[in-house]
Design a protein around this motif. Structure first.
Motif: not given
Length: 308
Positions: A81-110
């Motif tokens: 809902k927030y992302a739509k108000t900001k007219n986001a073209s891409i959104v990503v969900l990632i956990d806050s506990d460190g289970q997901h590696n943020p350094e994988d973001l480029p290959k997930i977004i690409k």
């Protein structure tokens, strides 16, 4: 030296959402890493009882706080809902506990930037992916959920329960949220698949060797998601869920019945057991078979009326 952002990264508005619940030990580093690959980082605090929210306030991330705990689905709903108000073209969900590696973001977004997918999932179960120290019972539970999901989905997703996901604008507008718990993980995939959008999985490793990774007990969580998957399967393929078991039961009942008839024809040693079994199995199987056929027909009629 800060890592370069993905090619064409600045074309569009990329917002990363972080569901936040009692992650005071990891949230600062997650925000810092995510900031390199996004235009905005948003933390949705689901009523944390530690200092997580206070830590977020000291960073450059946007903080949205729930007044009551709404679960994973509720957090995702607030974020979209927030992302739509900001007219986001891409959104990503990632956990806050460190289970997901943020350094994988480029290959997930690409793949989204290259227009090769509408939803990209960081997957444990594709070549190159993994799950560090995942308990065996979790693996079995995930396999069962993935199997049932595969039976009713138009697209084969190997890791339906990964929370590491990236969406383009088409997917953002297509997602529906009728459930606010863990069931939303399948509901999101279902809504994307029903719209005929493209889903891609890229390899990532999800860690289970960290402290405080999940507050959800795996057994009730698994039962809840599996029941949702089974319910959805019964709606989309009713003959498979009702008709086929009914046909099998009628067949088994008939076999017991034939055995009883053979005994009767001999006029000796009449066995009541198989005859009784024939009755109760047939009594269950016939309604299931009829229900499966009727529901399958109703589903086809509804689909035809919708498509007209």
């Amino acid at each position: 030296m800060e890592r370069e952002k993905p090619t064409n990264f600045t074309k569009g508005n990329t917002i990363i959402g972080i569901p936040l619940y009692n992650s005071e030990e990891t949230i600062a580093s997650i925000i810092l890493s995510c900031k390199k690959y996004s235009d905005e980082v948003v933390c949705i605090d689901d009523c944390s009882t530690d200092n997580s929210a206070e830590i977020v306030k000291k960073t450059s991330a946007t903080l949205i706080s729930h007044t009551e705990n709404r679960g994973v689905g509720g957090v995702a709903k607030t974020f979209f809902k927030y992302a739509k108000t900001k007219n986001a073209s891409i959104v990503v969900l990632i956990d806050s506990d460190g289970q997901h590696n943020p350094e994988d973001l480029p290959k997930i977004i690409k793949p989204l930037l290259d227009n090769k997918a509408d939803l990209v999932i960081g997957s444990r179960f594709v070549r190159g992916g993994g799950s560090k120290d995942m308990p065996t019972y979790r693996k079995i539970g995930l396999k069962m959920i993935n199997l049932v999901s595969k039976l009713h989905s138009k697209q084969h997703v190997r890791d339906t329960q990964s929370g590491y996901r990236a969406f383009n604008r088409k997917a953002i507008d297509s997602v529906r949220f009728e459930n606010e718990g863990m069931k939303s993980s399948l509901e999101i995939l279902e809504s994307i698949s029903d719209k005929g959008l493209r889903i891609m999985e890229v390899p990532t490793t999800i860690r289970y060797d960290l402290k405080h990774t999940s507050i959800l007990h795996p057994i009730p969580h698994g039962i809840s998601v599996f029941s949702y998957a089974l319910t959805t399967l019964s709606q989309k393929r009713p003959f498979l869920v009702f008709g086929l078991p009914g046909l099998i039961m009628v067949t088994i009942g008939a076999l017991f019945g034939l055995r009883t008839i053979n005994r009767v024809s001999e006029w000796t040693g009449v066995t009541v057991g198989p005859g009784v079994t024939f009755v109760w199995i047939g009594a269950l199987g016939i309604p299931l078979l009829v229900s499966g056929i009727v529901l399958q027909y109703v589903k086809r009629v509804l689909n035809d009326s919708i498509n007209k």
